[in-house]
Design an enzyme around this catalytic site. Structure first.
Site, PDB file in Angstrom:
ATOM      1  N   ASP A  89      18.453 -34.285  -7.176  1.00 36.41           N
ATOM      2  CA  ASP A  89      19.223 -35.399  -6.631  1.00 36.41           C
ATOM      3  C   ASP A  89      18.265 -36.474  -6.133  1.00 36.41           C
ATOM      4  O   ASP A  89      17.051 -36.330  -6.231  1.00 36.41           O
ATOM      5  CB  ASP A  89      20.165 -34.921  -5.527  1.00 36.41           C
ATOM      6  CG  ASP A  89      19.426 -34.249  -4.367  1.00 36.41           C
ATOM      7  OD1 ASP A  89      18.178 -34.231  -4.380  1.00 36.41           O
ATOM      8  OD2 ASP A  89      20.108 -33.748  -3.462  1.00 36.41           O
ATOM      9  N   ASP A 281      27.752 -28.201  -9.058  1.00 33.66           N
ATOM     10  CA  ASP A 281      26.637 -27.644  -8.283  1.00 33.66           C
ATOM     11  C   ASP A 281      27.097 -27.258  -6.885  1.00 33.66           C
ATOM     12  O   ASP A 281      27.928 -27.938  -6.285  1.00 33.66           O
ATOM     13  CB  ASP A 281      25.467 -28.630  -8.208  1.00 33.66           C
ATOM     14  CG  ASP A 281      25.695 -29.753  -7.207  1.00 33.66           C
ATOM     15  OD1 ASP A 281      25.389 -29.573  -6.012  1.00 33.66           O
ATOM     16  OD2 ASP A 281      26.199 -30.818  -7.621  1.00 33.66           O
TER      17      ASP A 281
END
EC number: 2.4.2.29
Length: 372
Positions: A89, A281
């Site tokens: 991320d 996720d």
């Protein structure tokens, strides 16, 4: 190479699809569950070779050991010993969730505000924040975030965005949305200057407002992102999540893979996969395992319950995971938890991760048979 995405089967019953994502470090069969390896490690799971895609957090790796240090050691794949795909991320999620609370916490608390002590300053340039580890002042901009992800070397990377809590007032929501999409454009431009084998997903925001979600879809669709990620506030319950996912996926082209950020518990997966989500996720299975919550086909077992004190059955009869295959019984696992033996969380995590992969295989099979 940048990723290649192929739809192998489109369900006749829903918008669900089975596909395959090809990356530099291997293929991912979708829909896929993507476990979160916060510091480059799945808590309690030593062997991640059978995990098709793993999520690592840029923020934590910037804080320690540092993105440049990882690059000097050959990148994240070599550093953690993984020859399979990785997604990172931007680092923004951790910064803002430490201030506001995570998406999952927000859903549970309906957006009750946490302290904002970690954020020092935020403007159009980026965000200044304090390290949770040693209090150092750090700065993250779109360019700094993407460069860090270049150092880490993940296969799929995410542009910097601002995560807003559920309670945000409308005026700041609009300001933040404009800033986020400007940050994403800067992130993409920086990435495309030297893409290498990496691919970037654009993040779609808009809260629970359908019109704002549609605008977010249009923004991402108009730019050469390699995939789409549904992010931002998804509401306060599963019904809100389903509504956001429904309207968002309905406004996305089918050619790009779609990822649902931060959501990967079983009820949410079953409720949203039919809208064409390709990956999810979450730290859900390993976190649940550490708290004695065991995932099984008969529902979740709270292994600390007295009823399992003399239960010599495997954790789940018929399960092929290493824990069940080695004969770890419910009674023994309960004993390990009761005496605070670290192996308790390890065996439980190994089982839960195996169970999640088994569920995703079952989901793909149901889609292929037009049952989902």
């Amino acid at each position: 190479m940048a990723l290649r995405f192929e739809i192998l089967h489109q369900s006749k019953k829903s918008r669900a699809r089975v596909g395959r994502i090809e990356t530099e470090h291997g293929c991912i069969d979708t829909p896929a569950f993507v476990p979160v390896a916060t510091n480059g490690a799945l808590k309690g799971v030593l062997d991640h070779s059978n995990i098709p895609l793993m999520f690592c957090n840029t923020y934590h790796l910037i804080v320690h050991p540092g993105a440049e240090a990882v690059a000097a050691m050959g990148g994240l794949h070599q550093f953690i010993g993984r020859n399979a795909p990785i997604i990172t991320d931007s680092g923004g999620f951790q910064i803002f969730s430490l201030a506001y609370g995570s998406v999952a916490e927000e859903i549970k608390s309906c957006g009750k505000k946490k302290g904002e002590n970690s954020i020092i300053k935020i403007n159009d340039e980026g965000v200044w924040f304090k390290s949770y580890r040693d209090g150092r002042k750090l700065f993250l901009s779109p360019e700094v975030s993407v460069q860090a992800q270049k150092h880490l070397g993940a296969d799929i990377i995410i542009p910097l965005d601002e995560l807003l809590p559920f309670h945000t007032d409308p005026a700041y929501f609009q300001q933040s949305s404009q800033r986020t999409y400007a940050w994403e454009k800067r992130s993409l431009d920086y990435h495309l200057a030297n893409p290498g084998y990496q691919s970037m997903y654009g993040v779609i925001h808009g809260g629970t407002f359908p019109d704002q979600r549609k605008l977010g879809c249009q923004f991402v669709e108009d730019l050469p992102f390699d995939g789409s990620a549904i992010g931002g506030s998804l509401g306060k319950n599963l019904r809100d999540i389903v509504g956001v996912v429904d309207v968002t996926t309905a406004n996305l082209s089918i050619e790009r893979p779609r990822h649902l950020l931060g959501i990967g518990d079983l009820p949410s997966i079953w409720a949203t996969v039919g809208f064409g989500i390709d990956s999810f996720d979450s730290s859900y299975p390993t976190k649940a395992a550490r708290h004695g919550m065991i995932l099984t086909s008969q529902g979740s077992l709270k292994i600390n319950n007295q009823r399992y004190a003399s239960d010599l059955n495997p954790i789940e009869p018929g399960c092929a995971c290493p824990a069940c295959s080695q004969g770890i019984s419910r009674a023994y696992l309960r004993h390990l938890f009761k005496v605070h033996e670290p192996n308790a969380g390890i065996w439980a995590s190994i089982h839960n991760m195996h169970y999640m992969q088994k569920i995703m295989s079952k989901i793909r099979e149901k889609i292929l048979n037009d049952q989902l």
